[in-house]
Design an enzyme around this catalytic site. Structure first.
Site, PDB file in Angstrom:
ATOM      1  N   ARG A 102       0.883  -1.186   0.000  1.00  0.00           N
ATOM      2  CA  ARG A 102       0.000   0.000   0.000  1.00  0.00           C
ATOM      3  C   ARG A 102       0.904   1.214   0.000  1.00  0.00           C
ATOM      4  O   ARG A 102       1.702   1.399   0.937  1.00  0.00           O
ATOM      5  CB  ARG A 102      -0.915  -0.013   1.232  1.00  0.00           C
ATOM      6  CG  ARG A 102      -1.605   1.313   1.450  1.00  0.00           C
ATOM      7  CD  ARG A 102      -2.770   1.233   2.411  1.00  0.00           C
ATOM      8  NE  ARG A 102      -3.900   0.571   1.778  1.00  0.00           N
ATOM      9  CZ  ARG A 102      -5.142   0.605   2.254  1.00  0.00           C
ATOM     10  NH1 ARG A 102      -5.407   1.240   3.362  1.00  0.00           N
ATOM     11  NH2 ARG A 102      -6.120  -0.014   1.613  1.00  0.00           N
ATOM     12  N   ASP A 232     -17.035   7.293  -1.781  1.00  0.00           N
ATOM     13  CA  ASP A 232     -15.776   7.160  -1.032  1.00  0.00           C
ATOM     14  C   ASP A 232     -15.518   8.511  -0.370  1.00  0.00           C
ATOM     15  O   ASP A 232     -16.168   9.514  -0.701  1.00  0.00           O
ATOM     16  CB  ASP A 232     -14.644   6.790  -2.016  1.00  0.00           C
ATOM     17  CG  ASP A 232     -13.291   6.605  -1.335  1.00  0.00           C
ATOM     18  OD1 ASP A 232     -13.253   6.380  -0.106  1.00  0.00           O
ATOM     19  OD2 ASP A 232     -12.250   6.694  -2.039  1.00  0.00           O
ATOM     20  N   ARG A 300     -13.434  -8.716   0.614  1.00  0.00           N
ATOM     21  CA  ARG A 300     -11.999  -8.448   0.470  1.00  0.00           C
ATOM     22  C   ARG A 300     -11.220  -9.739   0.733  1.00  0.00           C
ATOM     23  O   ARG A 300     -10.257 -10.061   0.033  1.00  0.00           O
ATOM     24  CB  ARG A 300     -11.531  -7.361   1.465  1.00  0.00           C
ATOM     25  CG  ARG A 300     -12.093  -5.976   1.226  1.00  0.00           C
ATOM     26  CD  ARG A 300     -11.616  -5.375  -0.079  1.00  0.00           C
ATOM     27  NE  ARG A 300     -10.165  -5.333  -0.178  1.00  0.00           N
ATOM     28  CZ  ARG A 300      -9.391  -4.359   0.319  1.00  0.00           C
ATOM     29  NH1 ARG A 300      -9.944  -3.318   0.928  1.00  0.00           N
ATOM     30  NH2 ARG A 300      -8.073  -4.395   0.179  1.00  0.00           N
TER      31      ARG A 300
HETATM   32  N1  NVA Z   1      -9.708   6.873  -1.561  1.00  0.00           N
HETATM   33  C1  NVA Z   1      -9.416   6.340  -0.250  1.00  0.00           C
HETATM   34  C2  NVA Z   1      -9.687   4.862  -0.232  1.00  0.00           C
HETATM   35  C3  NVA Z   1      -9.466   4.210   1.108  1.00  0.00           C
HETATM   36  C4  NVA Z   1      -9.725   2.734   1.092  1.00  0.00           C
HETATM   37  C5  NVA Z   1      -7.962   6.629   0.090  1.00  0.00           C
HETATM   38  O1  NVA Z   1      -7.111   6.494  -0.786  1.00  0.00           O
HETATM   39  O2  NVA Z   1      -7.688   7.019   1.224  1.00  0.00           O
HETATM   40  N1   CP Z   2     -11.222  -0.272   1.922  1.00  0.00           N
HETATM   41  C1   CP Z   2      -9.973  -0.367   2.416  1.00  0.00           C
HETATM   42  O1   CP Z   2      -9.005  -0.562   1.692  1.00  0.00           O
HETATM   43  O2   CP Z   2      -9.899  -0.295   3.766  1.00  0.00           O
HETATM   44  P1   CP Z   2      -8.558  -0.104   4.625  1.00  0.00           P
HETATM   45  O3   CP Z   2      -8.020   1.250   4.293  1.00  0.00           O
HETATM   46  O4   CP Z   2      -9.025  -0.236   6.038  1.00  0.00           O
HETATM   47  O5   CP Z   2      -7.598  -1.186   4.236  1.00  0.00           O
END
Ligand code: NVA
Ligand code: CP
Length: 316
Positions: A102, A232, A300
């Site tokens: 991530r 979102d 997920r």
């Molecule tokens: N658009 C949000 C999604 C979180 C799962 C972010 O990038 O923070």
């Molecule tokens: N939706 C999602 O990716 O959640 P987290 O940020 O908690 O991993």
């Protein structure tokens, strides 16, 4: 059927996307069949950003497949002190069988994949969140298939309307709709429209698969005929400083009861979570009867198990 990495839904062919969904459903219905699918294998999980669902579902999913997952906060490994992405990828490849990351910039996930000898999975970048939207597709297929069946073709001709920021979620939802033949409309204020390159690739693919990909700022016409309304957060991770400005810019884009009433009567509500009730979605919609947010969150686990089986499993 093989694909080397999963950085974007656009990495998948139509057949591969359908295959992942069918496998995710089988993993969900028959978990016992897959208890040894990753026996003896280790997934490295690099996190530059916070996470609840991604971290827990990958860790639990790896364990349930007989493997082991390592949580590596970027603050705690040498990346945090300047070790390069290329060296990190090459070192982790010597110990682990897969890397999930991530990250902030999408170029980081591309660089990891460039140097890694093992499969790399995008667990969210600023540009895309493909694990999330494949699980969203699984959730919609479940919802719309006749009882007791799971038919990915059921999304063809349906319309998902995403209301909010043209961000990583909007991009991956368009990719997912385009590959599966589902219409996707992005309803966003000007200045927050999705990346035109991604819109272009989705519209081109959509011409082949039958998906209509459209962008508008019209919160009335845009949601008419929606079978699913999705939203979102207005300020994603890394955009916290813009929160106050975005609250103003997104005024009128909240998914509330009035907006849901303009969609089809059996329209479902989706959100990748975490949600900010009272900002992008009203509490009655988020927690109401049309909401399927926790089915999404559960899936997920199943979709990521399917992805890991295809990428890392023996004989996948
Ligand atoms: N658009 C949000 C999604 C979180 C799962 C972010 O990038 O923070
Ligand atoms: N939706 C999602 O990716 O959640 P987290 O940020 O908690 O991993």
């Amino acid at each position: 059927m093989a694909f080397k990495h999963f950085l974007s839904v656009a990495d998948l062919s139509v057949d591969q996307a359908r295959d992942v969904l069918l496998l995710a459903n089988d993993v969900k219905v028959n978990p016992g069949r897959y208890r040894s699918a990753l026996a003896g294998q280790t997934l490295a999980m690099i996190f530059q950003k916070k996470s609840t669902r991604t971290r827990v579902s990958f860790e639990v999913g790896t364990y349930q497949l007989g493997g082991h997952a390592l949580f590596l906060s970027s603050a705690d490994i040498q990346i945090g002190r300047g070790e390069t992405i290329a060296d990190t990828a090459r070192v982790l490849s010597r110990y682990c069988n897969g890397i999930m990351a991530r990250v902030y910039g999408h170029e980081t996930i591309l660089e990891l994949a460039q140097w890694s000898q093992v499969p790399v999975i995008n667990g969210l970048s600023d540009l895309e969140h493909p694990c999330q939207t494949m699980c969203d597709a699984q959730t919609l297929v479940e919802r719309w298939s006749p009882a007791g069946t799971f038919d990915p073709d059921v999304v063809r001709g349906k319309t998902l309307v995403y209301v909010g920021d043209g961000n990583n979620m909007a991009h991956s939802l368009m990719d997912t709709g385009a590959v599966l033949g589902m219409n996707v409309t992005i309803v966003a204020p000007h200045g927050y429209w999705p990346d035109p390159n991604i819109v272009g690739r989705c519209q081109a693919l959509g011409k082949q698969t039958g998906a209509r990909i459209a962008i508008t700022d019209d919160t009335v016409e845009g949601v008419r005929d929606a079978d699913c309304i999705y939203t979102d957060v207005w300020a994603s991770m890394g955009q916290e400083d813009e929160h106050a400005k975005r609250l103003k810019d997104f005024n009128g884009f909240i998914v509330d009861e009035q907006m849901m009433a303009r969609a089809n009567s059996d329209c479902v509500f989706m959100h990748c979570l975490p949600a900010h009730r009272g900002e992008e979605v009203s509490a009655p919609v988020c927690d109401g009867p049309q909401s399927i947010i926790f089915d999404q969150a559960e899936n997920r686990l199943h979709v990521q198990k399917a992805l890991m089986i295809r990428l890392m499993g023996q004989g996948a």
